[in-house]
Design an enzyme around this catalytic site. Structure first.
Site, PDB file in Angstrom:
ATOM      1  N   CYS A  78       8.097 -37.610-112.073  1.00  0.00           N
ATOM      2  CA  CYS A  78       7.083 -38.650-111.839  1.00  0.00           C
ATOM      3  C   CYS A  78       6.047 -38.635-110.651  1.00  0.00           C
ATOM      4  O   CYS A  78       5.196 -37.788-110.812  1.00  0.00           O
ATOM      5  CB  CYS A  78       7.788 -39.877-111.414  1.00  0.00           C
ATOM      6  SG  CYS A  78       7.131 -41.487-111.581  1.00  0.00           S
ATOM      7  N   ARG A 124       2.532 -51.995-115.298  1.00  0.00           N
ATOM      8  CA  ARG A 124       3.582 -51.182-114.985  1.00  0.00           C
ATOM      9  C   ARG A 124       4.477 -50.465-115.917  1.00  0.00           C
ATOM     10  O   ARG A 124       4.641 -51.360-116.872  1.00  0.00           O
ATOM     11  CB  ARG A 124       4.319 -51.699-113.649  1.00  0.00           C
ATOM     12  CG  ARG A 124       4.814 -50.685-112.816  1.00  0.00           C
ATOM     13  CD  ARG A 124       5.340 -51.119-111.450  1.00  0.00           C
ATOM     14  NE  ARG A 124       6.321 -50.105-110.837  1.00  0.00           N
ATOM     15  CZ  ARG A 124       5.584 -49.136-110.135  1.00  0.00           C
ATOM     16  NH1 ARG A 124       4.224 -49.182-109.835  1.00  0.00           N
ATOM     17  NH2 ARG A 124       6.364 -48.060-109.595  1.00  0.00           N
ATOM     18  N   HIS A 164      13.066 -40.590-115.136  1.00  0.00           N
ATOM     19  CA  HIS A 164      14.223 -40.494-114.348  1.00  0.00           C
ATOM     20  C   HIS A 164      15.313 -40.834-115.096  1.00  0.00           C
ATOM     21  O   HIS A 164      15.555 -40.805-116.120  1.00  0.00           O
ATOM     22  CB  HIS A 164      13.883 -41.864-113.369  1.00  0.00           C
ATOM     23  CG  HIS A 164      12.896 -41.754-112.573  1.00  0.00           C
ATOM     24  ND1 HIS A 164      12.735 -40.814-111.134  1.00  0.00           N
ATOM     25  CD2 HIS A 164      11.618 -42.438-112.489  1.00  0.00           C
ATOM     26  CE1 HIS A 164      11.498 -41.030-110.595  1.00  0.00           C
ATOM     27  NE2 HIS A 164      10.785 -41.979-111.529  1.00  0.00           N
TER      28      HIS A 164
END
Ligand code: GLN
Length: 242
Positions: free
Chosen positions: A93, A129, A193
């Site tokens: 990320c 997002r 993640h």
């Protein structure tokens, strides 16, 4: 036989438990009698990056990325030399973003990236997002398999010429995009993640093989009993890919 791992900014770039990736690498190496030596490297610390087999950089919020990028940029030449000498890289990320041209954060600040690759990242508006579970299909060193994880990034990464995988469900490099991450023969960079490796043992072993390759060449790893890991993967895969 051993692998030497350099864990960058472990105290700052560890969003959503990315440290779990280190635990998985240690576990899977030790099960095979491979010594997994992990050194950390914080801001201002002197480490010879070229002496390591694997460079690991986890994710971070905009604040932490702003805190580390000045130090990271100072290490550009030694990171490039490590790349040229076939060190393996695992970037998650925020760490992924900083290896591209730049990251424009939520407040419009431009964080200079290392510029090793042509991609660049610009934070989206709050309505776009990229948050949630994600599943992709990836091919790493000739083997194709599904990868499951969790993503939470505002950054929209564009101009990725060789993605990590094809999005089966979730967002990926951009809001509702077709591809996720970046992959070449030594660098695996991803928004995933979870942490990434516990539910993706095949990815973990590919990372270990890549780290071993630098000093030992191509090594076939002894298979482990991954029944638990594969069960966790399948449960998440079925939950994510309807
Ligand atoms: N701060 C970056 C973004 O929001 C990276 C976030 C992360 O590492 N999960 O895109």
């Amino acid at each position: 036989m051993n692998i030497k791992v350099l864990w960058m900014y472990h105290d700052l770039m560890d969003l959503y438990g990315d440290k779990g990736n280190i635990e998985v690498l240690k576990y899977r190496c030790n099960k095979r009698g491979i010594d997994c030596v992990v050194d950390t490297c914080g801001i201002g610390e002197e480490k010879d990056i070229t002496q390591y087999d694997l460079f690991f950089l986890g994710g971070g919020a905009d604040k932490e990325q702003n805190m580390i990028f000045g130090d990271l940029i100072k290490r550009k030449d030694s990171i490039k030399q490590a790349m040229d000498e076939h060190t393996a890289f695992l970037l998650i990320c925020g760490g992924y973003q900083l290896f591209g041209k730049y990251y424009k954060d939520q407040d419009g600040n431009i964080i200079e990236g290392l510029g090793f690759f042509d991609y660049y990242t610009e934070a989206s508006d709050r309505n776009h997002r990229c948050i949630g579970n994600i599943a992709i299909e990836a091919t790493i060193d000739q083997d194709t398999f599904s990868v499951v994880g969790f993503e939470n990034h505002g950054g929209q990464t564009k101009n990725v010429l060789s993605p990590f995988g094809k999005v089966l469900s979730g967002h990926g490099n951009m809001y509702q995009s077709e591809f996720e991450g970046f992959l070449n023969d030594t660098v695996l960079a991803t928004y995933m993640h979870g942490p990434l490796l516990p539910k993706n043992p095949k990815v973990a072993d590919k990372i270990i093989q890549r780290a071993l390759r630098k000093r030992y060449g191509d090594i076939t790893l002894e298979p482990l009993d991954d029944s638990l890991e594969n069960k966790a993967h399948e449960i998440m895969y079925k939950r994510i890919v309807k």
